[in-house]
Design a protein around this motif. Structure first.
Motif, PDB file in Angstrom:
ATOM      1  N   ASP A 510       0.828  -1.205   0.000  1.00 25.68           N
ATOM      2  CA  ASP A 510       0.000   0.000   0.000  1.00 25.68           C
ATOM      3  C   ASP A 510       0.867   1.261   0.000  1.00 25.68           C
ATOM      4  N   ARG A 511       1.986   1.220   0.736  1.00 26.37           N
ATOM      5  CA  ARG A 511       2.855   2.399   0.791  1.00 26.37           C
ATOM      6  C   ARG A 511       3.452   2.704  -0.578  1.00 26.37           C
ATOM      7  N   LEU A 512       3.675   1.659  -1.371  1.00 18.77           N
ATOM      8  CA  LEU A 512       4.253   1.850  -2.695  1.00 18.77           C
ATOM      9  C   LEU A 512       3.198   2.033  -3.772  1.00 18.77           C
ATOM     10  N   GLY A 513       1.928   1.986  -3.386  1.00 18.69           N
ATOM     11  CA  GLY A 513       0.854   2.243  -4.335  1.00 18.69           C
ATOM     12  C   GLY A 513       0.476   1.058  -5.203  1.00 18.69           C
ATOM     13  N   TYR A 514       0.749  -0.165  -4.724  1.00 21.82           N
ATOM     14  CA  TYR A 514       0.432  -1.364  -5.493  1.00 21.82           C
ATOM     15  C   TYR A 514      -0.539  -2.242  -4.717  1.00 21.82           C
ATOM     16  N   ASP A 515      -1.246  -3.102  -5.452  1.00 26.01           N
ATOM     17  CA  ASP A 515      -1.907  -4.222  -4.815  1.00 26.01           C
ATOM     18  C   ASP A 515      -0.836  -5.251  -4.473  1.00 26.01           C
ATOM     19  N   SER A 559      10.797   3.182  -5.376  1.00 31.04           N
ATOM     20  CA  SER A 559       9.919   3.853  -6.340  1.00 31.04           C
ATOM     21  C   SER A 559       8.491   3.382  -6.149  1.00 31.04           C
ATOM     22  N   THR A 560       7.556   4.325  -6.064  1.00 34.67           N
ATOM     23  CA  THR A 560       6.142   3.979  -5.957  1.00 34.67           C
ATOM     24  C   THR A 560       5.555   3.816  -7.354  1.00 34.67           C
ATOM     25  N   SER A 561       4.295   3.410  -7.400  1.00 32.60           N
ATOM     26  CA  SER A 561       3.636   3.170  -8.689  1.00 32.60           C
ATOM     27  C   SER A 561       3.503   4.452  -9.504  1.00 32.60           C
ATOM     28  N   ASP A 562       3.458   5.613  -8.837  1.00 33.46           N
ATOM     29  CA  ASP A 562       3.326   6.876  -9.577  1.00 33.46           C
ATOM     30  C   ASP A 562       4.664   7.600  -9.747  1.00 33.46           C
ATOM     31  N   GLU A 564       7.000   8.283  -7.410  1.00 32.27           N
ATOM     32  CA  GLU A 564       7.542   8.962  -6.228  1.00 32.27           C
ATOM     33  C   GLU A 564       8.702   8.151  -5.655  1.00 32.27           C
TER      34      GLU A 564
END
Length: 946
Positions: A510-515, A559-562, A564
């Motif tokens: 969740d912190r990285l923006g993924y399922d 690296s996050t999904s967007d 960041e």
């Protein structure tokens, strides 16, 4: 491309080929390069072979001195042309060229008079034709272009081989080419087809067949046969192997020659003789003839050489099929969930792959240090009556397990037959080690020894079995990890030796923006830059050379999904094992500096590392009748006040469960022991007293079959207290509102009744009294509503984070507000310029309530004094008035912590003051000896760590 043209140089002129039909330009060019002259026959000479082929006969007769051989390709009149050429020039060698897909037509061509045939497939056809022609043209048995003296045509066609004293050169070439074809064969049927084609080409037969043994060992099938054999043997009944002429050849593995009488007994009356060549355990190669006594020593030698080539190819294919079968079993093994299931697969594979019926798998028992039988075939069970003893020290199984080397024991070995330690009724045994897990025993009651092929395949099977058992152990470890991962709020992951993620907690995903499912299977290199990846590889290499349990810390950006970049610190350690199998890592987000890095000086393995970083108290243990403590984390020790060494091995219920809650705790243990996940609200004894927790029990089955589990405790005492406060408020409001509404309704009824009496008139004084009552009641409802809102805000503030506030500024603001509201009251304030305290917004509501209470109960012109003192020890705000003071019953609200519907509204206000102050970490005290009411609120300073 190189051609062996040495023999051709001995001929006085370039050998000439009479080409009847056509071949490819590439093949023609290859023949020319190889030293041949190709002379075609005018197609007009063959247009109408019905005229007896006089034109062709004439053309051949005229050129007989100029050509050395004839090459006939497939066409409408190919067989007619072969007969004309054979009759016109009996000594002229004739080669028939046919596509490999139509190889069956070669039999008819040979019967028509062709000396040999060549199969064309478009690839190097010229080379194939050249080799065939060289064998025909340069045969030492030829004299002035005549046929070999030992080879003749009979009335039955090209069925009868000559009686050679040896194998002629052209046969050797054909057999060598056949050997190359055997190497290219990819199935047993392809080998059979190659053997038939080579036999026709090498020996000139038309009657050839290959019989392959079925898997049941009781029947054979005719896998390939020549066209002539198909014609002559059509309708012959196929008999079981027990009654078949093939039995002696298969069982004794020797060449067998059959005469007409023996063949007739099997209803094969179309042949005058046959010779059968063994193909090992695979089957039989057979040559037939319509004449009796047709085979000589040279024929047998050629057949045995051909059979040897075929047998080698069949052995190779069998090994390949065995290996492929093992790989298939390996894929099934990888789905196994327990060591016993893997053992079952291994036994089944040994039975089906090696073909032996007596197979047993022994697994090493670490407690007894013995090998125990865990899986065996049905035949082994029947032979031993299910009583399979454990191997003793010194026998073959223990020797193989301890040495890691395959041990063979058979009737020819040094053991003299029975492997005394095994105590089993087997003569030949193969003990194959499964690394540190156990051994596989493959046995036979007979005297047949195991060959090297058996050893190689068994060793491969054992290696794959060991990998599957390793995977089972690893799966159990990962499942144990996953049970923790699913219940913790930390960011943790596991990746394999190649860097692919096996597990990660939902918090990290969740912190990285993924399922979470999106990350599983991804390489960590997709989340970090190349420099960080290289640094991580170096750290892992360092860990490989360090003792188990060592950790390394790395600072990098994820690296996050967007897109960041999140700065984090990773604590990584290796998964346990002798070999490197991957990494377990804990991720700390340091971008907001909320977490304080805790470094562990030592840890035993990856589970301890995870254990120590879970903020909730966690206990791990095994589940028998009740949960027994195995290990606890730091949060458990801090909450419950026990060191791990004090309670390890103790029953958990005896340590932290109050006596009145033992029945509930035992029920939870029973559910966990049955493999069920538990969740319940429980009370437990802590070092701070009795507190309430949300308990989650997560069981798992260890590789030894014993049920273990985790107990995770989340403190919900404050949450439950807040719920009780809300319940009290709801109960109070429900009671008081109902009372006030009843008063309103009663007053309205009285007013209407007075208006509707007989006179239709109402006394003004009576109406004014009723209206005053209604107005007072409505004001009470409004006051109650406002106070309820303030109480609700106080309760909500109990969960607010504490921060630095200026108590002097807050008090000054409240005082100014009340001075404007009540000009008759005297409000004095002795306040410093500023007074920093630790608190929340609830402080302002507590001061408002105290001032409002003093104004309400202090008379028409009360005097109220507020004094704020501030020093290093803390801050105190005292509110005093000259009113009647606070009744004892209302002060009891604070001491009891509960509000009953019978208590006065000011008691509710004091309750609000107490809890608003508590929400800021402060306390409330009363001066009972003071004239009037005197209440003091105490607060902590911002630098106060207490």
């Amino acid at each position: 491309m190189v051609f062996n043209c040495g023999p051709i140089l001995a001929i006085e002129r370039m050998p000439a080929i009479l080409l009847v039909g056509s071949i490819s330009e590439t093949a023609t060019a290859t023949l020319a390069d190889g030293g041949y002259t190709v002379e075609g026959v005018d197609e007009q000479l063959l247009v109408d072979p019905a005229n007896g082929g006089s034109d062709l006969r004439g053309a051949v007769t005229e050129r007989v001195e100029e050509v050395d051989c004839a090459l006939v390709s497939v066409c409408d009149w190919d067989l007619d042309a072969i007969e004309i050429l054979s009759d016109t020039v009996p000594n002229l060698p004739i080669l028939y060229a046919v596509d490999a897909e139509a190889a069956g037509a070669a039999g008819a061509a040979l019967a028509a008079g062709a000396d040999d045939r060549v199969l064309l497939n478009g690839d190097r056809d010229g080379d194939r034709i050249s080799r065939r022609l060289t064998g025909l043209v340069e045969s030492p048995e030829r004299s002035n272009g005549s046929l070999p003296t030992g080879q003749r045509r009979s009335a039955t066609g090209r069925d009868t081989p000559g009686q050679y004293d040896g194998i002629h050169d052209h046969r050797i070439g054909a057999l060598l080419e056949g050997a190359q074809d055997f190497m290219a064969a990819s199935s047993a049927d392809a080998v059979a087809e190659t053997a038939v084609e080579t036999a026709e080409r090498a020996l000139g037969y038309g009657i050839v067949g290959v019989f392959l043994q079925d898997e049941d060992g009781e029947t054979t099938r005719l896998a390939a046969k020549s066209a002539r054999a198909d014609e002559l043997l059509e309708g012959v009944e196929t008999k079981p192997l027990e009654e078949s002429l093939l039995r002696a050849t298969l069982e004794n593995e020797r060449t067998v020659e059959l005469d007409a009488e023996a063949l007739a007994e099997q209803t094969i009356e179309s042949l005058g003789g046959a010779v059968l060549f063994p193909l090992g355990s695979h089957g039989v190669l057979g040559f037939g003839s319509t004449d009796e006594d047709a085979f000589g020593e040279g024929d047998r030698r050629a057949g045995e050489l051909l059979a040897a080539n075929a047998r080698s190819a069949l052995d190779r294919i069998e090994r390949v099929e065995r290996i492929e079968t093992i790989h298939g079993v390996m894929r099934e093994m990888l789905d196994a969930r327990s060591p016993d299931e893997v053992a079952d697969y291994a036994v089944d594979a040994a039975r089906s792959i090696l073909g032996y019926r007596f197979v047993t798998c022994f697994m090493h028992d670490e407690e007894t240090e013995r090998l125990q039988p865990v899986a065996w075939t049905a035949e082994t069970d029947a032979l031993t009556d299910g009583d399979i003893p454990s191997p003793s020290p010194g026998d073959g199984a223990m020797e193989a397990f301890q040495s890691g080397v395959v041990v063979r024991r058979d009737s020819a070995g040094s053991s003299g037959g029975i492997d005394g330690g095994a105590d089993l009724p087997f003569t030949s045994r193969l003990h194959v080690p499964i690394e540190s897990h156990g051994t596989i025993l493959v046995a036979t009651p007979g005297d047949e020894p195991f060959d090297e092929s058996d050893v190689q395949v068994a060793r491969l099977l054992a290696t794959n079995t060991a990998r599957a058992l390793d995977r089972v152990e690893r799966t159990h470890e990962l499942e144990r990890l996953e049970t923790v991962f699913d219940t913790v709020n930390d960011m943790v992951y596991v990746h394999d030796e190649d860097g692919y993620l096996l597990h990660c907690t939902p918090v990290l995903a969740d912190r990285l923006g993924y399922d979470r499912d999106e990350l599983i299977g991804e390489n960590v290199g997709t989340l970090i830059d190349k420099e960080a990846e290289a640094e991580g590889v170096n750290l892992i290499q360092e860990l490989i050379g360090e003792p188990p349990g060592a950790t390394k810390t790395q600072r990098l950006d994820l690296s996050t999904s967007d897109g960041e970049e999140v700065p984090v610190e990773l604590d990584i350690s290796l998964l346990p094992g002798e070999e490197y199998r991957g990494v377990v890592g804990s991720v700390r987000d340091i971008s907001d500096l909320l977490a304080v890095r805790e470094r562990l000086d030592s840890q035993q393995d990856r589970f301890e590392y995870l254990f120590e970083n879970i903020p909730d108290p966690v206990v791990e243990g095994y589940l028998d009748d009740e949960a027994t403590v195995g290990s606890v984390n730091t949060a458990f020790e801090e909450t419950f006040g026990y060191e791990e060494s004090e309670i390890a091995g103790e029953t958990l219920n005896d340590v932290i469960v109050p006596e009145e809650n033992l029945d509930q705790a035992r029920e939870l243990d029973e559910r966990s022991a049955a493999g069920k996940v538990n969740q319940a609200e429980v009370e437990r004894e802590t070092q701070y007293g009795l507190r309430e927790f949300l308990f989650r029990g997560v069981p798992y089955e260890a590789p030894d079959g014993r049920m273990h589990g985790f107990g995770i405790y989340t403190d919900i005492t404050e949450q439950k207290e807040r719920e009780r406060h809300l319940e009290v408020l709801q109960r109070l409001l429900r009671h008081n509102v109902r009372n006030e509404v009843n008063v309103l309704l009663a007053g309205i009824d009285q007013l209407e009744a007075a208006r509707q009496d007989d006179s239709g008139e109402i006394d003004d004084e009576q109406e004014a009294e009723l209206l005053a009552t209604l107005d007072e009641t409505a004001q009470d409802l409004l006051t109650m509503s406002q106070k309820a809102k303030r109480i609700s805000r106080v309760i909500d503030a109990e969960t607010d984070r504490l921060g630095e506030l200026d108590a002097a500024a807050i008090t000054r603001s409240v005082v100014e507000q009340f001075r404007h509201l009540n000009t008759d009251a005297t409000i004095e304030a002795d306040l410093p310029p500023e007074c920093p305290i630790l608190g929340s917004g609830a402080i302002e509501r507590a001061i408002e309530e105290l001032l409002g209470n003093a104004l309400q109960h202090g008379g028409t012109a009360p005097t109220i004094r507020l004094t704020l003192t501030c020093d290093d020890d803390g801050a105190e705000l005292t509110v005093a008035d000259d009113g009647p003071g606070i009744p004892e019953a209302e002060r009891n609200v604070l001491e009891d912590g509960e509000i009953t519907p019978l208590q006065h509204g000011s008691g509710l206000g004091l309750w609000l003051v107490a809890h608003a102050t508590a929400a800021s970490g402060g306390t409330v005290t009363f001066d009972e000896a003071a004239d009037g009411a005197r209440v003091t609120l105490s607060f902590r300073r911002p630098n106060d760590e207490g």
